[in-house]
Design an enzyme around this catalytic site. Structure first.
Site, PDB file in Angstrom:
ATOM      1  CB  THR A 118       2.540   4.246   1.643  1.00 45.30           C
ATOM      2  OG1 THR A 118       2.048   5.091   2.692  1.00 45.30           O
ATOM      3  CG2 THR A 118       4.396   4.185   2.319  1.00 45.30           C
ATOM      4  CG  ASP A 119      -0.496   7.826   1.551  1.00 41.53           C
ATOM      5  OD1 ASP A 119      -0.345   7.143   2.982  1.00 41.53           O
ATOM      6  OD2 ASP A 119      -1.417   8.317   1.450  1.00 41.53           O
ATOM      7  CD  GLU A 120       1.855   5.608   7.203  1.00 42.12           C
ATOM      8  OE1 GLU A 120       2.737   5.881   8.151  1.00 42.12           O
ATOM      9  OE2 GLU A 120       0.705   5.206   7.083  1.00 42.12           O
ATOM     10  CG  ASN A 178      -4.973  -0.388  -0.220  1.00 42.82           C
ATOM     11  OD1 ASN A 178      -4.323  -0.542  -1.159  1.00 42.82           O
ATOM     12  ND2 ASN A 178      -4.272   0.783  -0.413  1.00 42.82           N
ATOM     13  CB  ILE A 202      12.030  -9.679  -1.260  1.00 42.54           C
ATOM     14  CG1 ILE A 202      12.244  -8.620   0.088  1.00 42.54           C
ATOM     15  CG2 ILE A 202      10.852 -10.109  -1.429  1.00 42.54           C
ATOM     16  CD1 ILE A 202      11.664  -7.693  -0.221  1.00 42.54           C
ATOM     17  CG  HIS A 219      -0.880   9.620  14.813  1.00 45.73           C
ATOM     18  ND1 HIS A 219      -2.307   9.086  15.481  1.00 45.73           N
ATOM     19  CD2 HIS A 219      -1.392   9.522  14.043  1.00 45.73           C
ATOM     20  CE1 HIS A 219      -3.318   8.828  15.436  1.00 45.73           C
ATOM     21  NE2 HIS A 219      -2.368   8.558  13.861  1.00 45.73           N
ATOM     22  CB  SER A 275       2.619  -2.953   6.010  1.00 44.30           C
ATOM     23  OG  SER A 275       1.941  -4.069   6.102  1.00 44.30           O
ATOM     24  CE1 TYR A 303       5.439   0.687   5.846  1.00 47.54           C
ATOM     25  CE2 TYR A 303       3.861   2.339   6.483  1.00 47.54           C
ATOM     26  CZ  TYR A 303       4.345   1.646   5.578  1.00 47.54           C
ATOM     27  OH  TYR A 303       3.323   1.499   4.440  1.00 47.54           O
TER      28      TYR A 303
HETATM   29  P1  NAD Z   1       0.721  -6.746   5.165  1.00 46.50           P
HETATM   30  O1  NAD Z   1       1.869  -6.642   6.047  1.00 46.50           O
HETATM   31  O2  NAD Z   1      -0.715  -7.371   4.625  1.00 46.50           O
HETATM   32  O3  NAD Z   1       1.380  -7.907   4.343  1.00 46.50           O
HETATM   33  C1  NAD Z   1       3.071  -7.352   3.533  1.00 46.50           C
HETATM   34  C2  NAD Z   1       3.021  -9.440   3.283  1.00 46.50           C
HETATM   35  O4  NAD Z   1       4.820  -9.256   2.754  1.00 46.50           O
HETATM   36  C3  NAD Z   1       3.020 -10.371   3.900  1.00 46.50           C
HETATM   37  O5  NAD Z   1       2.542 -10.998   3.088  1.00 46.50           O
HETATM   38  C4  NAD Z   1       4.902 -10.642   4.621  1.00 46.50           C
HETATM   39  O6  NAD Z   1       4.444 -12.215   4.612  1.00 46.50           O
HETATM   40  C5  NAD Z   1       5.370 -10.676   2.730  1.00 46.50           C
HETATM   41  N1  NAD Z   1       6.830  -9.993   3.537  1.00 46.50           N
HETATM   42  C6  NAD Z   1       6.840  -9.503   4.906  1.00 46.50           C
HETATM   43  N2  NAD Z   1       8.676  -9.320   4.810  1.00 46.50           N
HETATM   44  C7  NAD Z   1       8.939 -10.172   4.010  1.00 46.50           C
HETATM   45  C8  NAD Z   1      10.600 -11.071   3.152  1.00 46.50           C
HETATM   46  N3  NAD Z   1      11.482 -10.575   3.739  1.00 46.50           N
HETATM   47  N4  NAD Z   1      10.203 -11.056   2.317  1.00 46.50           N
HETATM   48  C9  NAD Z   1       9.215 -11.637   0.996  1.00 46.50           C
HETATM   49  N5  NAD Z   1       7.652 -11.915   2.194  1.00 46.50           N
HETATM   50  C10 NAD Z   1       8.210 -10.893   3.071  1.00 46.50           C
HETATM   51  O7  NAD Z   1       0.907  -5.882   3.886  1.00 46.50           O
HETATM   52  P2  NAD Z   1       0.194  -4.091   2.820  1.00 46.50           P
HETATM   53  O8  NAD Z   1      -1.170  -4.099   3.572  1.00 46.50           O
HETATM   54  O9  NAD Z   1      -0.648  -5.651   1.952  1.00 46.50           O
HETATM   55  O10 NAD Z   1       0.669  -4.081   1.953  1.00 46.50           O
HETATM   56  C11 NAD Z   1       1.567  -4.438   0.996  1.00 46.50           C
HETATM   57  C12 NAD Z   1       2.797  -3.563   0.411  1.00 46.50           C
HETATM   58  O11 NAD Z   1       1.993  -2.427   0.326  1.00 46.50           O
HETATM   59  C13 NAD Z   1       3.733  -2.518   1.530  1.00 46.50           C
HETATM   60  O12 NAD Z   1       4.967  -2.640   0.438  1.00 46.50           O
HETATM   61  C14 NAD Z   1       2.678  -1.391   2.058  1.00 46.50           C
HETATM   62  O13 NAD Z   1       4.111  -0.381   2.063  1.00 46.50           O
HETATM   63  C15 NAD Z   1       2.896  -0.827   0.559  1.00 46.50           C
HETATM   64  N6  NAD Z   1       0.515  -0.333   0.976  1.00 46.50           N
HETATM   65  C16 NAD Z   1       0.280  -0.211   1.661  1.00 46.50           C
HETATM   66  C17 NAD Z   1      -1.000   0.602   1.699  1.00 46.50           C
HETATM   67  C18 NAD Z   1      -1.496  -0.421   2.991  1.00 46.50           C
HETATM   68  O14 NAD Z   1      -2.649   0.662   3.283  1.00 46.50           O
HETATM   69  N7  NAD Z   1      -2.542  -1.358   3.874  1.00 46.50           N
HETATM   70  C19 NAD Z   1      -1.211   1.287   1.414  1.00 46.50           C
HETATM   71  C20 NAD Z   1      -0.051   1.553   0.741  1.00 46.50           C
HETATM   72  C21 NAD Z   1       1.261   1.150   0.377  1.00 46.50           C
HETATM   73  O1  DAU Z   2      -1.232   5.836   4.050  1.00 47.09           O
HETATM   74  C1  DAU Z   2      -0.801   4.438   3.731  1.00 47.09           C
HETATM   75  C2  DAU Z   2      -0.701   3.433   4.614  1.00 47.09           C
HETATM   76  O2  DAU Z   2      -1.571   3.443   5.864  1.00 47.09           O
HETATM   77  C3  DAU Z   2       0.366   2.475   4.489  1.00 47.09           C
HETATM   78  O3  DAU Z   2       1.072   2.219   4.012  1.00 47.09           O
HETATM   79  C4  DAU Z   2       0.629   1.637   5.834  1.00 47.09           C
HETATM   80  O4  DAU Z   2       0.942  -0.227   5.655  1.00 47.09           O
HETATM   81  C5  DAU Z   2      -0.674   0.605   6.551  1.00 47.09           C
HETATM   82  O5  DAU Z   2      -0.663   0.067   8.083  1.00 47.09           O
HETATM   83  C6  DAU Z   2      -1.455   2.076   6.677  1.00 47.09           C
HETATM   84  O6  DAU Z   2      -1.349   3.293   8.417  1.00 47.09           O
HETATM   85  P1  DAU Z   2      -2.265   4.150   9.426  1.00 47.09           P
HETATM   86  O7  DAU Z   2      -1.165   4.288   9.965  1.00 47.09           O
HETATM   87  O8  DAU Z   2      -2.749   5.182   7.908  1.00 47.09           O
HETATM   88  O9  DAU Z   2      -3.302   2.619   8.997  1.00 47.09           O
HETATM   89  P2  DAU Z   2      -3.568   2.120  10.554  1.00 47.09           P
HETATM   90  O10 DAU Z   2      -5.000   1.530  10.164  1.00 47.09           O
HETATM   91  O11 DAU Z   2      -2.685   0.865  10.944  1.00 47.09           O
HETATM   92  O12 DAU Z   2      -4.405   3.655  10.759  1.00 47.09           O
HETATM   93  C7  DAU Z   2      -5.122   4.411  10.665  1.00 47.09           C
HETATM   94  C8  DAU Z   2      -5.232   4.930  10.931  1.00 47.09           C
HETATM   95  O13 DAU Z   2      -6.671   4.782  12.719  1.00 47.09           O
HETATM   96  C9  DAU Z   2      -4.555   6.460  12.298  1.00 47.09           C
HETATM   97  O14 DAU Z   2      -4.374   7.404  12.411  1.00 47.09           O
HETATM   98  C10 DAU Z   2      -3.978   5.696  13.481  1.00 47.09           C
HETATM   99  C11 DAU Z   2      -5.503   5.380  13.906  1.00 47.09           C
HETATM  100  N1  DAU Z   2      -5.830   4.202  14.640  1.00 47.09           N
HETATM  101  C12 DAU Z   2      -5.098   3.152  14.558  1.00 47.09           C
HETATM  102  C13 DAU Z   2      -5.627   1.878  15.245  1.00 47.09           C
HETATM  103  C14 DAU Z   2      -4.809   0.528  14.713  1.00 47.09           C
HETATM  104  C15 DAU Z   2      -5.949   4.167  15.805  1.00 47.09           C
HETATM  105  O15 DAU Z   2      -7.731   5.085  15.471  1.00 47.09           O
HETATM  106  N2  DAU Z   2      -7.066   3.104  16.390  1.00 47.09           N
HETATM  107  C16 DAU Z   2      -6.392   1.680  16.400  1.00 47.09           C
HETATM  108  O16 DAU Z   2      -6.632   1.008  16.992  1.00 47.09           O
END
Ligand code: NAD
Ligand code: DAU
Length: 352
Positions: free
Chosen positions: A133-135, A189, A59, A294, A84, A159
């Site tokens: 994100t909500d974070e 998600n 990007i 955390h 992410s 992050y």
């Molecule tokens: P992910 O890590 O699964 O996917 C990220 C994607 O972005 C990958 O395909 C990666 O190759 C691509 N990418 C990374 N750096 C790049 C760059 N410089 N240029 C182009 N592509 C690049 O992430 P996700 O969980 O699918 O999250 C997607 C978006 O949603 C992120 O912006 C994240 O902050 C946001 N989000 C995630 C969650 C969650 O629970 N996973 C919740 C709220 C918001």
């Molecule tokens: O809130 C939205 C965010 O949710 C997104 O913006 C991030 O991209 C996404 O990764 C996610 O962040 P979290 O840190 O909340 O997700 P994770 O799945 O890594 O962890 C969820 C919770 O579980 C967190 O409190 C940490 C805990 N955890 C996680 C892992 C990987 C454990 O207890 N054990 C583990 O092994």
């Protein structure tokens, strides 16, 4: 009509592509760098579908993005691309600063150049939707109200700080240059194609592999879970009818302590694929060292998107988690590809 979507080989982006193309014939140009989190196997069913155009790239590559914008003339850009994973940001924050902050800045500049040269009518209709994100809001105490859009930003991890910075850039590009932006801040998600470094897919994978299920600290940290397709539908609603310059919080009112989530996953697995020795999967639960800094609790106040855009989640946590476990059980080849790293060879096989 075309949308330029970034980061759509990842978890949420690939679900967005599938959800979008199930209901629309509008072409999606997918710009993804294919980091470790990008997996084209997530989009394998679209291999021969002309509505999905994949471009490998960053990007932050202004020349490439300008060329894509000039060629495809999208009516909107949706920015999913990011680093992410919170734990990775603690071990190596550099990539997070580079992609989430510098990358978003460069993307905004490329898009501003394209948008400012559009005819007036197309300028008005154009949208830049930033997926966040909500974070960014920080952490909540047990009795605090959930995060509303008016909550101040208090990011605590590298992050969330990098995502907060990107949200501020998006906001500034609207206020200063008039770029028609929308920002969404979603809670955690879960669902298909979730990379098994995150809690839910990691637990499913480790349970089936007979490995420990690692719980950070006391396991009482609370997350607000949303089935990924509900998030994708919310993004489509915001794109269609969101008010320019505004932010929308997205969540399903599904707060759960981590330990409860892990016990629920174990119970569904006990039912759908019992262990050969008859023991419950919960016996694999292991407490490990807590994540530094955390955040204790996240919760989303989703009343704005519900009231203004009529969005509501279709899945409850119970239906969504069951679907998710079933998906992983029937896609063990996908899990095997990811955990063995074989998916990386897919790119070479597919695109030479
Ligand atoms: P992910 O890590 O699964 O996917 C990220 C994607 O972005 C990958 O395909 C990666 O190759 C691509 N990418 C990374 N750096 C790049 C760059 N410089 N240029 C182009 N592509 C690049 O992430 P996700 O969980 O699918 O999250 C997607 C978006 O949603 C992120 O912006 C994240 O902050 C946001 N989000 C995630 C969650 C969650 O629970 N996973 C919740 C709220 C918001
Ligand atoms: O809130 C939205 C965010 O949710 C997104 O913006 C991030 O991209 C996404 O990764 C996610 O962040 P979290 O840190 O909340 O997700 P994770 O799945 O890594 O962890 C969820 C919770 O579980 C967190 O409190 C940490 C805990 N955890 C996680 C892992 C990987 C454990 O207890 N054990 C583990 O092994």
């Amino acid at each position: 009509m075309t949308l330029l979507v970034t980061g759509c080989a990842g978890f949420i982006g690939s679900n967005f592509v599938h959800t979008w193309l199930a209901g629309s014939d509008e072409t999606l140009v997918n710009l993804d760098k294919l980091t470790y989190a990008g997996n084209l196997a997530n989009l394998a069913s679209l291999k021969d579908d002309a509505r999905h155009v994949f471009v490998q790239g960053d990007i932050g590559d202004r020349e490439l993005v300008a060329q894509l914008l000039a060629t495809h003339k999208p009516r909107a850009v949706l920015n999913f691309a990011a680093e992410s994973h919170v734990d990775r940001s603690i071990h190596g924050p550099g990539d997070f600063v580079q992609t989430n902050i510098v990358g978003t800045f460069n993307l905004l500049e490329s898009v501003r150049g394209y948008w400012s040269a559009l005819p007036a009518e197309q300028q008005t209709a154009f949208r830049f939707l930033h997926v966040s994100t909500d974070e960014v809001y920080g952490t909540l105490e047990a009795n605090d109200p959930p995060f509303a859009e008016t909550k101040n930003y208090e990011p605590n991890s590298p992050y969330s700080a990098s995502k907060a910075a990107s949200d501020h850039l998006v906001r500034a590009w609207h206020h200063t240059y008039g770029l028609p932006v929308l920002t969404t801040n979603c809670s955690n998600n879960y669902g298909p194609y979730h990379f098994p470094e995150k809690l839910i897919p990691l637990v499913i994978h480790n349970a089936l592999a007979g490995k420990p299920l690692p719980i950070y600290g006391d396991g009482q940290q609370v997350r607000d879970w949303l089935y990924v397709e509900d998030h994708c539908r919310a993004i489509a609603r915001v794109l269609a009818d969101g008010r320019v310059g505004e932010t929308y919080n997205i969540g399903g009112w599904n707060e759960k302590p981590n330990l409860e989530v892990v016990h629920t996953l174990c119970a569904v697995l006990d039912e759908l694929q019992p262990r050969a020795d008859g023991q419950p999967y919960a016996s694999q639960i292991t407490y490990v060292k807590d994540r530094p800094g955390h955040d204790r609790r996240y919760a989303i106040d989703a009343r704005k998107i519900e009231r203004d855009l009529g969005w509501k989640p279709q899945e409850t946590f119970e239906t969504g988690i069951r679907k998710t476990v079933q998906w992983y059980l029937s896609h063990q080849d996908w899990v095997e590809g990811v955990t063995s790293g074989n998916y990386r060879q897919w790119v070479g096989k597919q695109y030479g």
